[in-house]
Design a protein around this motif. Structure first.
Motif, mmCIF file in Angstrom:
data_model
loop_
_atom_site.group_PDB
_atom_site.id
_atom_site.type_symbol
_atom_site.label_atom_id
_atom_site.label_comp_id
_atom_site.label_asym_id
_atom_site.label_seq_id
_atom_site.Cartn_x
_atom_site.Cartn_y
_atom_site.Cartn_z
ATOM 1 N N GLU A 1 0.848 -1.049 0.086
ATOM 2 C CA GLU A 1 -0.064 -0.101 -0.154
ATOM 3 C C GLU A 1 0.889 1.080 -0.231
ATOM 4 O O GLU A 1 1.767 2.094 0.160
ATOM 5 C CB GLU A 1 -1.346 -0.087 1.127
ATOM 6 N N HIS A 2 0.842 2.333 -0.666
ATOM 7 C CA HIS A 2 1.442 3.012 -1.077
ATOM 8 C C HIS A 2 0.349 4.167 -0.629
ATOM 9 O O HIS A 2 -0.786 4.523 -1.593
ATOM 10 C CB HIS A 2 2.415 4.072 -2.775
ATOM 11 N N GLU A 3 0.967 5.703 -0.240
ATOM 12 C CA GLU A 3 0.142 6.995 0.377
ATOM 13 C C GLU A 3 0.475 8.325 0.082
ATOM 14 O O GLU A 3 1.556 8.397 -0.056
ATOM 15 C CB GLU A 3 -1.115 6.829 1.085
ATOM 16 N N TRP A 4 -0.253 9.167 -0.238
ATOM 17 C CA TRP A 4 0.345 10.164 -0.480
ATOM 18 C C TRP A 4 -0.951 11.576 0.033
ATOM 19 O O TRP A 4 -2.355 11.030 -0.249
ATOM 20 C CB TRP A 4 0.598 11.103 -1.576
ATOM 21 N N LEU A 5 -0.388 12.279 0.759
ATOM 22 C CA LEU A 5 -1.408 13.290 1.043
ATOM 23 C C LEU A 5 -1.354 14.330 0.138
ATOM 24 O O LEU A 5 -0.821 14.919 -0.521
ATOM 25 C CB LEU A 5 -1.547 13.881 2.602
ATOM 26 N N LEU A 6 -3.270 15.035 0.027
ATOM 27 C CA LEU A 6 -3.289 15.878 -1.395
ATOM 28 C C LEU A 6 -3.642 17.095 -0.626
ATOM 29 O O LEU A 6 -4.567 17.801 0.738
ATOM 30 C CB LEU A 6 -3.979 14.933 -2.468
ATOM 31 N N GLU A 7 -3.689 17.881 -0.936
ATOM 32 C CA GLU A 7 -3.858 19.360 -0.740
ATOM 33 C C GLU A 7 -5.654 19.367 -1.445
ATOM 34 O O GLU A 7 -5.907 20.251 -0.536
ATOM 35 C CB GLU A 7 -3.309 20.080 -1.830
ATOM 36 N N HIS A 8 -5.907 19.136 -2.362
ATOM 37 C CA HIS A 8 -7.821 18.844 -3.089
ATOM 38 C C HIS A 8 -7.684 17.660 -3.416
ATOM 39 O O HIS A 8 -7.308 16.412 -3.202
ATOM 40 C CB HIS A 8 -7.340 20.184 -3.916
ATOM 41 N N ASP A 9 -9.339 17.418 -3.020
ATOM 42 C CA ASP A 9 -9.508 16.286 -3.967
ATOM 43 C C ASP A 9 -9.679 16.262 -5.009
ATOM 44 O O ASP A 9 -10.700 15.420 -6.151
ATOM 45 C CB ASP A 9 -11.149 16.631 -3.459
ATOM 46 N N ALA A 10 -8.469 16.043 -6.148
ATOM 47 C CA ALA A 10 -8.310 16.023 -7.038
ATOM 48 C C ALA A 10 -7.130 15.105 -6.909
ATOM 49 O O ALA A 10 -5.957 14.842 -5.932
ATOM 50 C CB ALA A 10 -8.444 16.374 -7.821
ATOM 51 N N LEU A 11 -7.194 13.612 -8.775
ATOM 52 C CA LEU A 11 -6.043 12.122 -7.914
ATOM 53 C C LEU A 11 -5.080 13.598 -8.523
ATOM 54 O O LEU A 11 -4.607 14.518 -8.946
ATOM 55 C CB LEU A 11 -6.272 11.647 -9.240
ATOM 56 N N ASP A 12 -3.566 13.143 -8.164
ATOM 57 C CA ASP A 12 -2.422 14.093 -8.569
ATOM 58 C C ASP A 12 -1.486 12.725 -8.790
ATOM 59 O O ASP A 12 -0.975 12.215 -8.468
ATOM 60 C CB ASP A 12 -1.914 14.444 -7.441
ATOM 61 N N LEU A 13 -1.457 12.575 -10.322
ATOM 62 C CA LEU A 13 -1.260 11.123 -10.823
ATOM 63 C C LEU A 13 0.767 11.284 -10.848
ATOM 64 O O LEU A 13 1.852 10.380 -10.428
ATOM 65 C CB LEU A 13 -1.431 10.730 -11.957
ATOM 66 N N SER A 14 0.750 12.329 -10.861
ATOM 67 C CA SER A 14 2.359 13.318 -10.751
ATOM 68 C C SER A 14 3.358 12.216 -9.390
ATOM 69 O O SER A 14 4.925 12.472 -9.607
ATOM 70 C CB SER A 14 3.167 14.375 -11.129
#
Length: 486
Positions: A84-97
């Motif tokens: 399992e890999h996780e990243w905290l996002l700033e907004h509710d939108a995918l960031d595939l980068s």
């Protein structure tokens, strides 16, 4: 990045109060926390991600948005292990980068990734610190999977290993299920979503790949894991679709497991089989009375209480209601889930090794391609099909073993090729005829139902039933062909 190791269990909403009061929570936890979770799952239109074994989602928890990729791993008899890999996002939108190269398969076009379905549920969580230092997170999830206008309820328990041995998960599940009906489940929330959008039941487990140089023990473990996964999926598929054929498949899988125990008996000391054989016997005793009438129940479980349109339908509905009552009584027994769980415990603990000597260790290490043909031939011969003659009951007694042998031949044919082709072909024809013979046997016991049919319907049924001698003649011919081939 982390390794997720969890065991999933399904329970009824009616049993939640009793679950919350279980003594393990007061003994090993300081209390629970509850919060709401919303998840959106993403994939391409042709579902390239899930076909590659990858799951991509955004989880909303309060004001936090977490992007997650789950990939690889294994799923054996209800125990899920995935990276399992996780990243905290700033907004509710995918960031595939943010996703490193290699986690998303190269053939997937990022521009084609879209939301496919969502889950919304309440999560109640306990962190258990067990006496031996093992740490387990127990969560109770209640909510639903949403795909367009379709919904699938969620009511499940997850036991996630944070620190310690996998055996601790099974022991904890055994304790929780001692007084509460908890059934092992192989269906993830993501798979529930794909099940909705694809309009499928998800009853089929992935057939394991058995290689010629795999050891006998490794092949046995892989095949048994597949059968246990199939049991869980067939049970879940029935509850999702209310289609009784999934319960019939459940019973057939019990027979397949018995067949595996016979074929691999050279590496399975008899004392080690006492628990799994007792479990199979208990399950068969529960399911056989219900499924003796499965043609009458098929496709009727949703309409069992509707006003009947004909007298024959009234009789079918009576049978269906009786079978449903038996099924509901079984579901309320904690022993049902405990029995299924015990088979997974036996497999994961490799409990057959507890009785090994040097000779068995050596046999277990032989390549499967060098040792499986002779047991298959022996079991085919042990059926004594040539002695059945015109006795329908003798033939039907052998149906579970024929199904189990045919099933195993289909699984291994890719490895052994033409050496199994003749055996599989004849077993397949025999199984088809036994299915028809079994249906004739059921109809012969539906005297009241036959009397209520219209004249034309009765003539059609009687004409079909009179072909029973032809079916048994075919079986005798096929039995001789099978005997000549082995």
């Amino acid at each position: 990045m982390g390794q997720e190791i969890e065991l999933k269990l399904v329970l009824s909403k009616d049993d939640i109060p009793q679950f919350r009061q279980h003594e393990v929570f007061s003994r090993y936890s300081s209390g629970s926390s509850t919060w709401s979770l919303s998840n959106r799952y993403f994939d391409t239109v042709d579902q390239a991600l899930t076909q590659a074994g990858t799951a991509l989602r955004i989880r909303c928890q309060g004001n936090k948005f977490i992007q997650t990729v789950k990939a690889g791993g294994s799923n054996i008899a209800g125990l899920h292990q995935r990276t399992e890999h996780e990243w905290l996002l700033e907004h509710d939108a995918l960031d595939l980068s943010m996703i490193p190269s290699g986690l998303i398969p190269e053939h997937v076009n990022p521009a084609e990734i879209r939301q496919q379905f969502a889950t919304d549920f309440e999560r109640e969580c306990w962190l258990l610190q067990l006496e031996d230092g093992t740490e387990v997170e127990v969560v109770l999830d209640q909510g639903e999977v949403k795909a367009g206008h379709q919904r699938d309820p969620i009511c499940e328990v997850e036991l996630e290993l944070k620190r310690g041995q996998v055996s601790a998960l099974f022991e904890l599940a055994r304790q929780l299920g001692g007084d509460i009906p908890l059934v092992p489940s192989d269906i993830s929330k993501a798979e529930r979503g794909y099940r909705l959008i694809n309009n499928v039941t998800g009853a089929c487990a992935k057939v394991p790949v058995v290689n010629a140089d795999d050891t006998v023990e490794a092949a046995f473990a892989a095949l048994l894991g597949f059968e246990l996964e199939s049991l869980q999926r067939q049970w879940e598929a029935f509850h999702f679709s209310q289609n009784w054929t999934h319960l019939y498949s459940f019973r057939s899988t019990l027979g397949n497991i018995r067949t595996h125990f016979l074929l691999f008996k050279d590496i399975l000391p008899r004392p080690c089989l006492e628990i799994p054989l007792a479990t199979l016997g208990w399950l068969e005793d529960k399911f056989n009375p219900m499924l003796n009438w499965w043609p009458a129940c098929y496709a009727l479980s949703r309409q069992a209480n509707d006003p009947p349109r004909t007298a024959s339908e009234a009789l079918q509905q009576t049978k269906a209601r009786h079978a449903l009552e038996q099924l509901q009584a079984l579901e309320q027994q904690p022993e049902f889930g405990s029995r299924l769980l015990s088979l997974s415990v036996w497999l994961h603990g490799q409990q057959w090794r507890d009785h090994y000597d040097d000779d068995m260790h050596q046999r277990a290490r032989i390549a499967i391609s060098e040792s499986i043909l002779e047991p298959l031939r022996h079991q085919c011969a042990a059926l004594h099909l040539s002695e059945c003659g015109g006795n329908a009951s003798y033939w039907l007694e052998r149906q579970p073993m024929v199904q189990g042998l045919n099933h195993l031949c289909r699984t291994l044919e890719g490895m052994l090729g033409c050496e199994l082709t003749h055996m599989r072909n004849e077993l397949n024809h025999i199984e088809d005829n036994l299915v028809e013979l079994n249906a004739m046997d059921v109809v012969s016991r539906l005297g009241d139902w036959l009397q209520r049919l219209s004249f034309e319907e009765k003539q059609s049924v009687n004409s079909w039933a009179r072909t029973q001698p032809v079916v048994m003649r075919n079986l005798n011919v096929l039995a001789q062909k099978l005997a000549n081939g082995i």
